[in-house]
Design an enzyme around this catalytic site. Structure first.
Site, short mmCIF file in Angstrom:
data_model
loop_
_atom_site.label_atom_id
_atom_site.label_comp_id
_atom_site.label_asym_id
_atom_site.label_seq_id
_atom_site.Cartn_x
_atom_site.Cartn_y
_atom_site.Cartn_z
N HIS A 51 0.80 -1.28 0.09
CA HIS A 51 0.06 0.02 0.02
C HIS A 51 0.79 1.17 0.10
O HIS A 51 0.35 2.44 -0.31
CB HIS A 51 -1.02 -0.03 1.11
CG HIS A 51 -2.00 -1.22 1.20
ND1 HIS A 51 -3.06 -1.01 0.09
CD2 HIS A 51 -2.21 -2.28 1.81
CE1 HIS A 51 -3.60 -2.27 0.21
NE2 HIS A 51 -3.10 -2.94 1.20
N ARG A 76 7.26 -5.70 2.97
CA ARG A 76 6.07 -6.07 2.30
C ARG A 76 5.82 -5.91 1.03
O ARG A 76 6.08 -4.82 0.44
CB ARG A 76 4.75 -5.60 3.01
CG ARG A 76 3.55 -6.33 2.78
CD ARG A 76 2.26 -5.95 3.67
NE ARG A 76 1.65 -4.67 3.53
CZ ARG A 76 0.63 -4.33 3.86
NH1 ARG A 76 -0.15 -5.27 4.49
NH2 ARG A 76 0.17 -3.21 3.78
N GLU A 155 -5.09 -13.14 6.32
CA GLU A 155 -5.89 -11.76 6.33
C GLU A 155 -7.46 -11.96 5.61
O GLU A 155 -8.00 -11.04 5.20
CB GLU A 155 -5.47 -10.62 6.14
CG GLU A 155 -4.64 -10.59 4.74
CD GLU A 155 -3.85 -9.42 4.31
OE1 GLU A 155 -4.07 -8.35 5.02
OE2 GLU A 155 -3.26 -9.38 3.59
N ASP A 181 -7.94 -6.17 6.86
CA ASP A 181 -8.65 -6.95 5.83
C ASP A 181 -9.28 -8.13 6.21
O ASP A 181 -10.45 -8.28 5.62
CB ASP A 181 -7.48 -7.54 4.60
CG ASP A 181 -6.97 -6.41 4.00
OD1 ASP A 181 -8.07 -5.93 3.22
OD2 ASP A 181 -5.61 -6.20 3.43
#
Ligand code: 3PY
Ligand code: MG
Length: 270
Positions: A51, A76, A155, A181
């Protein structure tokens, strides 16, 4: 300096010999910002390519800036971007977090990219990693699977149902719960409630499954209080909010202090 800290990081997590690590989480794509956060007493710095707005070159530079500050860097990756996982390890990351790992087969694909044979099929080319850790190529080949961590995000409903199969995959070192999530998944899209009682219950169950499999567990906490609650539960690696929230909170606190001081109220130093 950075070498031993970064290499000891993976060992500590795998042995779950930690009182609980707190990591920075950087989405603003500036390697120098990662260096500044690394100066604070965080145990690691996560570079978020899912993100956050990082490209691979700026993320590689950020990993170098974190290691320069003597801290382990973790990255990530975007969903399913396992090619970037091995490039970020080549750049010196001590661990990779992969979002949306929903099955044993997803977990196996992830391990393929992040572990050398015999566990996986990571391809050779760790130029920057060798610069930072000072190991010979041969020594790195023999030790990289131990010196880095492969962390699967749980998630979704599918991931919760497959949690034992995911944890049983050889080469998955630990899991990372994404409470936002997960809350969207468990409410079928009705609510974003990462700190709800239902998420707490799922977190406790996931911790128990990790203990059963002898693997570590991590989670995203939206702030210091949430991170503290997760550490108290027994989580091994937690986030206490991302960079933008922490920067804005710091700015807000300075403004409030300045206004209060000017108005003749509190004279306490920030
Ligand atoms: C989530 O909460 O879903 C995350 O992925 C944490 O960033
Ligand atoms: Mg998520």
């Amino acid at each position: 300096m950075s070498t031993s800290t970064s290499e000891a990081f993976a060992e500590k997590l795998k042995k779950r010999k930690t009182d609980g690590m707190i990591s920075a989480w950087i989405g603003i794509p500036d390697p120098l910002l990662a260096n500044f956060f690394a100066q604070e007493p965080f145990d690691a710095v996560v570079i978020d390519l899912q993100h956050g707005m990082w490209d691979i070159a700026s993320a590689a530079t950020a990993i170098g800036q974190v290691r320069l500050a003597g801290k382990p860097a973790v990255a990530r990756i975007p969903v399913g971007d396992f090619a970037s996982a091995s490039r970020l390890l080549d750049a010196g990351a001590s661990g990779i977090i992969a979002p949306m790992i929903n099955s044993a087969s997803d977990a196996e694909q992830f391990v393929k990219a992040t572990k050398y044979l015999p566990l996986g099929e990571r391809s050779w080319g760790p130029a920057l990693a060798l610069n930072y850790n000072g190991l010979s190529p041969d020594a790195y080949l023999k030790s990289a699977n131990q010196l880095t961590v492969t962390i699967a995000m749980v998630e979704t409903r599918a991931a919760l149902e497959a949690i034992d199969e995911i944890l049983a995959v050889d080469g998955i070192d630990g899991i990372f719960i994404g409470p936002s999530d997960l809350s969207i998944a468990l409410s079928d899209g009705a609510a974003l409630a990462p700190n709800s009682a239902e998420i707490d219950r799922v977190m406790a169950q996931a911790l128990e499954r990790c203990q059963h499999h002898g693997k570590f567990i991590c989670a995203f906490g939206s702030d210091g209080v949430r991170a503290g609650q997760l550490l108290k539960l027994g989580f091994h690696f937690v986030i206490a909010g991302g960079d933008s929230a922490q920067l804005r909170a710091g700015a807000r606190a300075a403004i409030t202090t300045a206004r209060e001081t000017a108005a003749g109220g509190s004279t306490k130093q920030a």
